[in-house]
Structure formats: C-alpha cells, structure tokens
Design a protein around this motif. Structure first.
Motif: not given
Length: 645
Positions: A364-374, A413-414, A435-438, A605-608
């Motif tokens: 399988a080929h998949f991108a790693p998670p790109i978001l984080e939440s404390v 992921y989301g 959960f804090e803001k992603v 960009p994910a941050r935008r």
C-alpha cells in the motif's frame, strides 16, 4: 466449501451506498437472513458503535458469500477522505475492486482519488453505478463524466430502463448468444492490434470472419485483469436490480489468485478488531503457505523511524472467513489466497507482515498524517489512562501516532478522524479527552552529509567504553528512514547492534528543529566494545549524541505539509478563487469546465486551509465546494518554525 476464493474491495465516496451494496450481496446469496440497514444501524460490516451512530464506515470489515464453487470475500472500506489510509491498507490484500458511484451525486472528488489509487496499484476494477431508481439519477451525462473524470476505458455491460423511478431496471446489453456491443469491442481493439484487424475484416457478430462474442468476452476478461479496461454495471443496491450482473462480472472478469501452497506462510495484517471482551483479533490475508492454530509466528514491521521490528507470538485461535456465515469464520488451516481472524496476538498491528517478504506481496502507498492535535484528559490525573487508551487505538491504526514530550499529541488526517477518536476514547475507554486546535506537522530532511564518532582507546582515559561512528545523508524522497551497517557483523553482539538501531529510530523522531526527521540514510561506520565493561545500554546512550551531532553537521531543512485541493465553483467565481489560492501560497491547476460550473484542482499549504475555507463562501456566493487530501510537501519559506513541545 468453495474451491476458489477471490478477495474484492468495495470502494466509494461517502454515502454512495457501499455498505448497502454489501448487505444486498450477502442477502441475495444466502449469507445473511435479512437485509441490514445503515439507517437502522444493523448492517453486517459496520459493527462498531461509532460507525452505527454516524452511519459511516470507519474501519475495513470482511464478509463472505459463495457463487457456485467461488467464494467471494467482500472488504467494505471507509468512504470519508479522513480514512484514506484505511482504504489503501485494504487495497494491498485485494485481488480486485468494485468502485461504486451514485447515479445521483455522480463522480465526486474522493471518487477520483480512489480511482487514482486503484490504477497506481494496477488493481483490476469494475464500476457499479448505484441508485438508478432515485429521482435525479443520470445516465448519458454521468457516463460522460466518468470517462472524462475517471478513465476513458469504460465498458458499459448493462443499460437502464425507467431511469430515476422506482421501476428502474438494469438489463444486459449483450445477453448470451447475442452480438457483443460494438463500442466495447472497439474499446478492446484499442489495446489489441490483432483484434482491431479482425474487426475491420469482419462484422463482429459471429457470422463473418470477425471475432465471435465468445472471443470478445475472453478478451474483455484479459484486459480487465490487466487493468486496461473497466466494465461498468448500472443498478440499485436497494431494489437489487443489476446486482446479479455485477456478481457475474466479479465471477468471470476479475482474476482468481494463484495459490502458492508451498513454503513458509507469508501474509499481511490489514485490519485489527476487538471482541466484546476487549480481545484483539487480526485480519490476515495469506499469500503463500499454510497457517494453523497454535502455530508460532513472527511478524515484521517498520517502526516510526524506519527501523525494522519483529513481533513473535502463538496463534491461539484461527477463524477462516467462510461463505455462508456472513464472515463469522470457520476452523481449519488457513491456505494461500484466504483471509482469517487470528487471536492470541496482543501485540499485533495493522500492516504487520507474516514471514520473510519475497517481493510478491502488494504494497500500500499512502501519505503519513499531516495534522497534529495536543490532547489532555478532561479530568486532571488521568493522563496515564489517556495515553494507554491512545496506544490501543494506535495499534489498530499505526498512522495515528501518539507523542509524549511534556504533553501528549496525536497525528491525524482530519477533523472527522479526530472527532471519531474523541468519541471512541469516551465510549470504549471511559476517558473524556479535550483536543486542542489542529495544527500542521512539519518535518526535517537532511540537507547534506554529516559524521560523528567516538573511538575507545584502551591506553588512555575514556568517557565511553565502546566505539561508535555514524554517518547521516539524504535518502530518496518518500522512502522514509533507512539504517544500514557498514561494519562487520562479528564486531558486536546482536543485542548491541539492535540497541544502536533502536536508538537511531528514536533519535530521528526529533531533529535539530524539534520536528521528526524523514528520508535519512543513517550508516553505522564504526563499532567496538570492551568486554565485560560495555553493555547495550551504553550504545543506547551514546548513539543519540553522535547522531544528533551528525545531523547538525549535515544540516536539515524543514518542510511543511501541503494539501491537494479540488474546488467546485460557479462560472463567475473562477478568477477570484484562483487569486485567493495564489495569495495563500497555493498553486492553482488547470480548471475544467463542468457545465455551468468549474472544477479547479490545486494545492495549498496545510496551515492556510482554514483561510481558504473562510474565504470561499464570499468568493462564490455560498455556492463553492471544497475537497482536500494530503498532497506534496514543500520547504518552509521564511523563518524556520521550531517545535518546542
């Protein structure tokens, strides 16, 4: 007992009717006594409480039915883009797939993502257009959308009468003994020069020198199995029309896996379930050999930093997914090509490989998670319970990684995935979490080559009682981290080599700027020890110091995750949205006209992302739609962000 088995995945955008189709297939072939309903929450494959309450598939599930001597294992997969990794894990164990499209909603952005994944893996795929009996169902226009947005190599095998009403029927275009559809024959000839010549020389109806319907059906099966064409079937999971033709397509057009009974057992764990008592069970597809109950097994996996890991255990229970039981299982040895639930392996994880890889297992080929939440417990003092619960969820989905450095954070992921985790923590573990803001997750890559070493000198004073040297340099993009030894194996005991490899993997989780390091090639260049003074703990202490020194000498660049986006826009909003996307640091793609609307692909960009979400309603008069998924990363422009927690 069926003599052959085929493992087929059902994939679709959310709400296209995957689970309903699974229920219909099981009911029509006697595997379940009645049809389950998503609305009623009593479907066979959506067994989790959260799945039933939300009415969506979150985890892959398997059910089975038989057609003659063929057992068909159905793998129902999630449709929401937040769970795309779950889908791609399932793809690695399939022999073929059915891509489901709603005749009302049509081709969705997630449908295109799934089709790209299927074609990248070369997985033979049939297309089933569902809901032909619903108001608003389309035929010719939808077929054109499929050819334009998914693949031009579509071979319609059925047609529809009474479209859009309760009496809609799907009927074969070429019943047995009838001429083969001309458009399908011409599509097959695009990939077959000899067939093209015969079509030109004859009329193709079996009366002249052209190919007979039987010839064309054999070529259709060959090209379907090669992934060159995609037979399409119309129908309705609710009424059942067209489903029999789809099953016949699965039976005759998709490949049956070749059995490799000899040799050691090799397989892949593609899903993990828990019983009502909390016991972990693993769903394993076996590619070769046999596996029996009470047998000792060794699973191999890649750790978070790329280090190779092993997990050993004994199979205390083995239930083969079998036809006629809806997937509950039957006893007996597991043979190549089949799927079973394994018990007695508390440390097993999704993605684990059974046996030594031989290069034949799909990947399988998949991108790693790109978001984080404390994440913190709502009740102070329950931090250990929260961390333990998150660890159990991570066993089911290893891409949901927890990280503890003063605080606990979860990679995601989301937002929907975060909500599901929050709900499961409360329902299954009794832990209320906040959960804090992603936020986006950056990562580091080596910019050059750096080395560091310590040499033990038996003649002088020493701070360390061992010799260790490491070199770090860039590895190919997307390949993850790689650890190699450029020293003779006899220089160190095996436990010492393992200590070095483990320390390398742990150190790469936090680079010079505080972000995880990826795509790094780390080489052990020197090794030695002084018996009996040296221990494995000494190597675990020294290796991180040297590796961090080598990383600083090599230098690292910080990259931020990007998102692939697809926007649906009214005609007069195209220019303003392109301008907005560019202003946010994104890159618009080539717009595609879709009637009076536009489909605009691109990246941001994910941050935008939230800035784009906030601006879209005003730019499109509230008529814009947005879909996004993990995309290409990019080097951070401007000040380099430093991770402090």
């Amino acid at each position: 007992m069926s003599s052959h088995t085929i493992n087929v995945g059902i994939l679709a955008h959310v709400d296209a009717g995957k689970t309903s189709l699974t229920e219909r297939l099981l009911f029509d072939h006697g595997a379940v006594p009645r049809l389950g309903s998503v609305d009623a929450g009593d479907t066979r494959t959506d067994s989790g409480e959260v799945e039933r309450r939300r009415g969506i598939t979150i985890r892959s599930a398997v059910a089975s039915f038989a057609v003659g001597g063929l057992q068909i294992n159905l793998v129902d997969t999630p449709g929401h883009p937040d769970f795309i990794a779950e889908v791609e894990r399932a793809l690695s164990v399939l022999d073929g797939a059915v891509l489901l499209i709603s005749a009302v909603e049509g081709v969705q952005a997630q449908t295109r993502v799934l089709m790209r994944s299927l074609r990248r893996l070369g997985l033979p795929t049939l297309i089933f257009v569902n809901k032909i009996d619903r108001t608003g169902a389309r035929h010719d226009g939808l077929l054109a959308d499929i050819r334009r947005g998914l693949t031009p190599a579509v071979a319609p095998m059925t047609r529809v009468t009474g479209l859009g009403g309760p009496g809609a029927l799907a009927v074969p275009r070429a019943p047995a003994g009838q001429p083969f559809p001309t458009d399908v024959a011409e599509l097959l000839a695009d990939h077959d020069d000899e067939l093209l010549r015969r079509l030109i020389d004859g009329d193709g109806d079996g009366d002249g020198p052209g190919p007979t319907p039987g010839d064309l059906r054999r070529r259709l099966a060959e090209q379907t199995r090669q992934g060159l064409v995609h037979p399409l079937f119309w129908g309705s999971a609710m009424s059942g029309t067209g489903v029999a033709e789809l099953v016949e397509g699965v039976r005759t057009l998709l490949p049956r896996p070749g059995a490799r009974p000899g040799g050691d057992p090799r397989g892949t764990v593609f899903a993990v379930e828990r019983t009502g008592h909390g016991e972990k069970t693993a769903l394993l597809r076996l590619f070769s050999g046999e596996l029996r109950e009470r047998e000792r097994v060794t699973f191999r996996r890649r750790g978070p930093g790329g280090a190779s890991e092993e997990y050993r255990g004994r199979v205390t229970g083995l239930e083969i997914i079998g036809a006629g039981d809806g997937g509950r299982g039957r006893s007996g040895p597991l043979t190549a090509g089949n799927i079973a639930r394994l018990r007695g392996l508390p440390g097993v994880r999704i993605g684990d490989r059974l046996g030594e890889p031989d290069g034949t297992e799909p990947r399988a080929h998949f991108a790693p998670p790109i978001l984080e939440s404390v994440v913190r417990p709502a009740e102070p003092g329950r931090e250990r319970e929260l961390h333990a619960a998150l660890g159990e969820l991570a066993d089911e989905d290893p891409l949901i990684r927890t990280r503890t450095a003063g605080v606990t954070s979860v990679l995601l992921y989301g937002a929907v995935q975060r909500e599901v985790i929050e709900e499961r923590l409360l329902r299954e573990f009794g832990v209320a979490a906040v959960f804090e803001k992603v936020r986006p997750v950056c990562f580091e890559r080596p910019a050059g080559t750096g080395e560091a070493f310590v040499e033990f000198d038996p003649r002088g004073p020493n701070e360390w009682w061992q010799t260790v040297g490491v070199r770090v340099e860039p590895a190919p993009r997307g390949g993850g981290n790689v650890f190699v030894r450029d020293v003779e194996g006899g220089l160190l005991p095996r436990a010492y080599f393992q200590a070095v490899e483990d320390a390398v993997a742990a150190t790469l989780r936090r680079g010079p700027y505080g972000w995880e390091v990826t795509d790094a090639l780390v080489t052990l260049t020197r090794a030695g020890y002084e018996a009996p003074l040296t221990t494995a703990a000494h190597f675990r202490e020294l290796t991180p110091i040297l590796l961090m020194t080598a990383l600083r000498r090599a230098g690292t660049t910080v990259h931020e995750p990007g998102l692939a986006v697809e926007l649906g826009l009214p005609g007069d909003a195209l220019s303003p949205v392109i301008g907005c996307l560019s202003a946010l640091g994104g890159e618009p793609g080539a717009p595609v006209a879709d009637g009076s609307r536009w489909s605009l692909p691109g990246s941001v960009p994910a941050r935008r992302l939230q800035d784009l979400v906030a601006a879209l309603p005003g730019l499109t008069h509230g008529e814009g739609t947005l879909w996004y998924a993990p995309g290409e990363d990019r080097r951070v422009r401007g000040p380099v962000p430093v991770r402090k927690d």
